[in-house]
Motif scaffolding. Structure first.
Motif, PDB file in Angstrom:
ATOM      1  N   ARG A  26      46.909  24.573  10.299  1.00  0.00           N
ATOM      2  CA  ARG A  26      46.603  25.496   9.199  1.00  0.00           C
ATOM      3  C   ARG A  26      45.225  26.125   9.423  1.00  0.00           C
ATOM      4  O   ARG A  26      45.035  27.326   9.240  1.00  0.00           O
ATOM      5  N   LYS A  27      44.265  25.303   9.821  1.00  0.00           N
ATOM      6  CA  LYS A  27      42.910  25.788  10.075  1.00  0.00           C
ATOM      7  C   LYS A  27      42.889  26.770  11.245  1.00  0.00           C
ATOM      8  O   LYS A  27      42.243  27.828  11.174  1.00  0.00           O
ATOM      9  N   SER A  28      43.607  26.441  12.299  1.00  0.00           N
ATOM     10  CA  SER A  28      43.666  27.313  13.477  1.00  0.00           C
ATOM     11  C   SER A  28      44.310  28.653  13.139  1.00  0.00           C
ATOM     12  O   SER A  28      43.884  29.708  13.620  1.00  0.00           O
ATOM     13  N   ALA A  29      45.352  28.608  12.286  1.00  0.00           N
ATOM     14  CA  ALA A  29      46.032  29.842  11.882  1.00  0.00           C
ATOM     15  C   ALA A  29      45.104  30.738  11.075  1.00  0.00           C
ATOM     16  O   ALA A  29      45.121  31.969  11.221  1.00  0.00           O
ATOM     17  N   ILE A  30      44.292  30.121  10.233  1.00  0.00           N
ATOM     18  CA  ILE A  30      43.306  30.878   9.447  1.00  0.00           C
ATOM     19  C   ILE A  30      42.288  31.533  10.382  1.00  0.00           C
ATOM     20  O   ILE A  30      41.950  32.715  10.239  1.00  0.00           O
ATOM     21  N   GLN A  31      41.817  30.776  11.363  1.00  0.00           N
ATOM     22  CA  GLN A  31      40.825  31.292  12.304  1.00  0.00           C
ATOM     23  C   GLN A  31      41.382  32.427  13.151  1.00  0.00           C
ATOM     24  O   GLN A  31      40.657  33.360  13.502  1.00  0.00           O
ATOM     25  N   SER A  32      42.683  32.351  13.444  1.00  0.00           N
ATOM     26  CA  SER A  32      43.311  33.421  14.230  1.00  0.00           C
ATOM     27  C   SER A  32      43.775  34.586  13.362  1.00  0.00           C
ATOM     28  O   SER A  32      44.280  35.582  13.869  1.00  0.00           O
ATOM     29  N   GLU A  33      43.607  34.424  12.034  1.00  0.00           N
ATOM     30  CA  GLU A  33      43.958  35.460  11.056  1.00  0.00           C
ATOM     31  C   GLU A  33      45.420  35.896  11.149  1.00  0.00           C
ATOM     32  O   GLU A  33      45.749  37.070  10.993  1.00  0.00           O
ATOM     33  N   SER A  34      46.276  34.922  11.366  1.00  0.00           N
ATOM     34  CA  SER A  34      47.713  35.189  11.430  1.00  0.00           C
ATOM     35  C   SER A  34      48.375  34.742  10.133  1.00  0.00           C
ATOM     36  O   SER A  34      48.463  33.537   9.874  1.00  0.00           O
ATOM     37  N   ARG A  35      48.828  35.686   9.317  1.00  0.00           N
ATOM     38  CA  ARG A  35      49.435  35.336   8.040  1.00  0.00           C
ATOM     39  C   ARG A  35      50.710  34.528   8.235  1.00  0.00           C
ATOM     40  O   ARG A  35      50.962  33.556   7.522  1.00  0.00           O
ATOM     41  N   THR A  36      51.523  34.922   9.228  1.00  0.00           N
ATOM     42  CA  THR A  36      52.779  34.202   9.474  1.00  0.00           C
ATOM     43  C   THR A  36      52.522  32.762   9.864  1.00  0.00           C
ATOM     44  O   THR A  36      53.164  31.833   9.352  1.00  0.00           O
ATOM     45  N   GLU A  37      51.553  32.560  10.766  1.00  0.00           N
ATOM     46  CA  GLU A  37      51.227  31.198  11.188  1.00  0.00           C
ATOM     47  C   GLU A  37      50.605  30.396  10.050  1.00  0.00           C
ATOM     48  O   GLU A  37      50.821  29.184   9.939  1.00  0.00           O
ATOM     49  N   CYS A  38      49.830  31.070   9.187  1.00  0.00           N
ATOM     50  CA  CYS A  38      49.251  30.393   8.020  1.00  0.00           C
ATOM     51  C   CYS A  38      50.353  29.885   7.105  1.00  0.00           C
ATOM     52  O   CYS A  38      50.310  28.746   6.622  1.00  0.00           O
ATOM     53  N   ALA A  39      51.342  30.744   6.861  1.00  0.00           N
ATOM     54  CA  ALA A  39      52.462  30.371   5.992  1.00  0.00           C
ATOM     55  C   ALA A  39      53.239  29.208   6.596  1.00  0.00           C
ATOM     56  O   ALA A  39      53.576  28.238   5.904  1.00  0.00           O
ATOM     57  N   ASN A  40      53.512  29.281   7.900  1.00  0.00           N
ATOM     58  CA  ASN A  40      54.253  28.212   8.572  1.00  0.00           C
ATOM     59  C   ASN A  40      53.503  26.883   8.489  1.00  0.00           C
ATOM     60  O   ASN A  40      54.094  25.831   8.199  1.00  0.00           O
ATOM     61  N   ALA A  41      52.192  26.939   8.755  1.00  0.00           N
ATOM     62  CA  ALA A  41      51.390  25.712   8.760  1.00  0.00           C
ATOM     63  C   ALA A  41      51.226  25.142   7.356  1.00  0.00           C
ATOM     64  O   ALA A  41      51.240  23.920   7.163  1.00  0.00           O
ATOM     65  N   ASP A  42      51.063  26.019   6.367  1.00  0.00           N
ATOM     66  CA  ASP A  42      50.923  25.560   4.984  1.00  0.00           C
ATOM     67  C   ASP A  42      52.185  24.829   4.531  1.00  0.00           C
ATOM     68  O   ASP A  42      52.120  23.732   3.960  1.00  0.00           O
ATOM     69  N   ILE A  43      53.336  25.426   4.813  1.00  0.00           N
ATOM     70  CA  ILE A  43      54.605  24.812   4.429  1.00  0.00           C
ATOM     71  C   ILE A  43      54.812  23.504   5.183  1.00  0.00           C
ATOM     72  O   ILE A  43      55.261  22.497   4.616  1.00  0.00           O
ATOM     73  N   ALA A  44      54.462  23.479   6.474  1.00  0.00           N
ATOM     74  CA  ALA A  44      54.602  22.256   7.273  1.00  0.00           C
ATOM     75  C   ALA A  44      53.714  21.144   6.713  1.00  0.00           C
ATOM     76  O   ALA A  44      54.112  19.967   6.689  1.00  0.00           O
ATOM     77  N   PHE A  45      52.508  21.498   6.248  1.00  0.00           N
ATOM     78  CA  PHE A  45      51.585  20.524   5.670  1.00  0.00           C
ATOM     79  C   PHE A  45      52.199  19.866   4.429  1.00  0.00           C
ATOM     80  O   PHE A  45      52.238  18.634   4.311  1.00  0.00           O
ATOM     81  N   HIS A  46      52.706  20.697   3.511  1.00  0.00           N
ATOM     82  CA  HIS A  46      53.284  20.157   2.274  1.00  0.00           C
ATOM     83  C   HIS A  46      54.587  19.400   2.544  1.00  0.00           C
ATOM     84  O   HIS A  46      54.873  18.404   1.866  1.00  0.00           O
ATOM     85  N   LEU A  47      55.363  19.851   3.531  1.00  0.00           N
ATOM     86  CA  LEU A  47      56.588  19.129   3.888  1.00  0.00           C
ATOM     87  C   LEU A  47      56.261  17.759   4.489  1.00  0.00           C
ATOM     88  O   LEU A  47      56.970  16.775   4.231  1.00  0.00           O
ATOM     89  N   ALA A  48      55.185  17.700   5.262  1.00  0.00           N
ATOM     90  CA  ALA A  48      54.772  16.424   5.850  1.00  0.00           C
ATOM     91  C   ALA A  48      54.396  15.426   4.751  1.00  0.00           C
ATOM     92  O   ALA A  48      54.688  14.232   4.851  1.00  0.00           O
ATOM     93  N   ILE A  49      53.762  15.931   3.703  1.00  0.00           N
ATOM     94  CA  ILE A  49      53.418  15.065   2.569  1.00  0.00           C
ATOM     95  C   ILE A  49      54.697  14.622   1.852  1.00  0.00           C
ATOM     96  O   ILE A  49      54.812  13.460   1.425  1.00  0.00           O
ATOM     97  N   ALA A  50      55.658  15.551   1.721  1.00  0.00           N
ATOM     98  CA  ALA A  50      56.934  15.196   1.086  1.00  0.00           C
ATOM     99  C   ALA A  50      57.636  14.088   1.872  1.00  0.00           C
ATOM    100  O   ALA A  50      58.206  13.162   1.287  1.00  0.00           O
ATOM    101  N   HIS A  51      57.590  14.155   3.197  1.00  0.00           N
ATOM    102  CA  HIS A  51      58.170  13.102   4.032  1.00  0.00           C
ATOM    103  C   HIS A  51      57.424  11.788   3.806  1.00  0.00           C
ATOM    104  O   HIS A  51      58.034  10.718   3.766  1.00  0.00           O
ATOM    105  N   ALA A  52      56.105  11.882   3.659  1.00  0.00           N
ATOM    106  CA  ALA A  52      55.281  10.679   3.472  1.00  0.00           C
ATOM    107  C   ALA A  52      55.530  10.008   2.126  1.00  0.00           C
ATOM    108  O   ALA A  52      55.203   8.838   1.947  1.00  0.00           O
ATOM    109  N   SER A  53      56.120  10.747   1.183  1.00  0.00           N
ATOM    110  CA  SER A  53      56.390  10.169  -0.140  1.00  0.00           C
ATOM    111  C   SER A  53      57.392   9.025  -0.056  1.00  0.00           C
ATOM    112  O   SER A  53      57.422   8.138  -0.908  1.00  0.00           O
ATOM    113  N   GLY A  54      58.250   9.071   0.972  1.00  0.00           N
ATOM    114  CA  GLY A  54      59.261   8.032   1.136  1.00  0.00           C
ATOM    115  C   GLY A  54      60.492   8.237   0.272  1.00  0.00           C
ATOM    116  O   GLY A  54      61.430   7.449   0.326  1.00  0.00           O
TER     117      GLY A  54
END
Length: 216
Positions: free
Chosen positions: A124-152
């Protein structure tokens, strides 16, 4: 096996559509198995599986001595309902889901979960630094999905995953080309990771509330 499963789901959808269009009316019998096999061009087992799934969902009822009748008109599929829903309603439901997800993640996360969440946060941080909106969206969703997986909780995870298409659409409308919102909220996402890492459920809930309250 997977191919057969997809086929009966397709036939189930076709029967649903035929009911919606009035081809099979509520209270009346649907055609016999051989007639449905001929109508949809599939085998008996596929027709039976499709009828079984529609019976379990309450759309069809198998009545002894009468046959299989239409019990109710199918409701709009959840994906379509989500797409047509107001964003505020979507955000409210997402907030309820995510508050419980982060709460469970603080209790159930494993070291492997933390590693996955951390990697998505770095992306997510790298996507922000590269100023790629698509990559930001992908990374943001992946971050929240990873937390959803961690919920068990697999049900919560699947429910959240059903929202991701809508969330992606929202990101595209919110900022067609920019990454400002992603950049401004990154420190909150880092804080959320730390709260989960430290098993601080109260902090995690407050942080996710703040993230979603500013999600506009």
């Amino acid at each position: 096996m997977k191919k057969e499963s997809r086929l009966f789901e397709q036939i189930s959808t076709k029967i649903r559509n035929d009911i919606k269009e009035g081809k099979f009316k509520v209270g009346e019998k649907i055609p016999s198995e051989p007639a449905l096999m001929e109508l949809y061009g599939v085998g008996r087992s596929t027709v039976r599986e499709a009828i079984k799934s529609l019976t379990l969902s309450g759309i069809l009822t198998v009545q002894q001595g009468f046959g299989t009748k239409v019990n109710a008109t199918p409701s709009e599929p959840i994906e379509q309902r989500l797409r047509s829903a107001d964003f505020e309603e979507i955000n409210q439901v997402r907030a309820l889901l995510e508050q419980e997800i982060v709460h469970l993640a603080t209790k159930n996360r494993t070291e492997s979960d933390l590693e996955t969440i951390s990697k998505t946060l770095e992306k997510r941080k790298s996507a922000i630094q590269s100023e790629s909106r698509t990559e930001c969206a992908n990374a943001d969703i992946a971050f929240h999905l990873a937390i959803a997986h961690a919920s068990g909780n697999h049900v919560l995870r699947d429910l959240y995953e059903s929202f991701t298409v809508i969330i992606r659409d929202f990101f595209a409308k919110r900022a067609p080309s920019g990454i400002t919102h992603f950049a401004m909220s990154h420190h909150l996402h880092e804080a959320l990771f730390e709260a989960i890492n430290n098993r601080n459920a109260d902090a995690a809930r407050e942080i996710i509330k703040t993230i979603l309250n500013n999600n506009h």
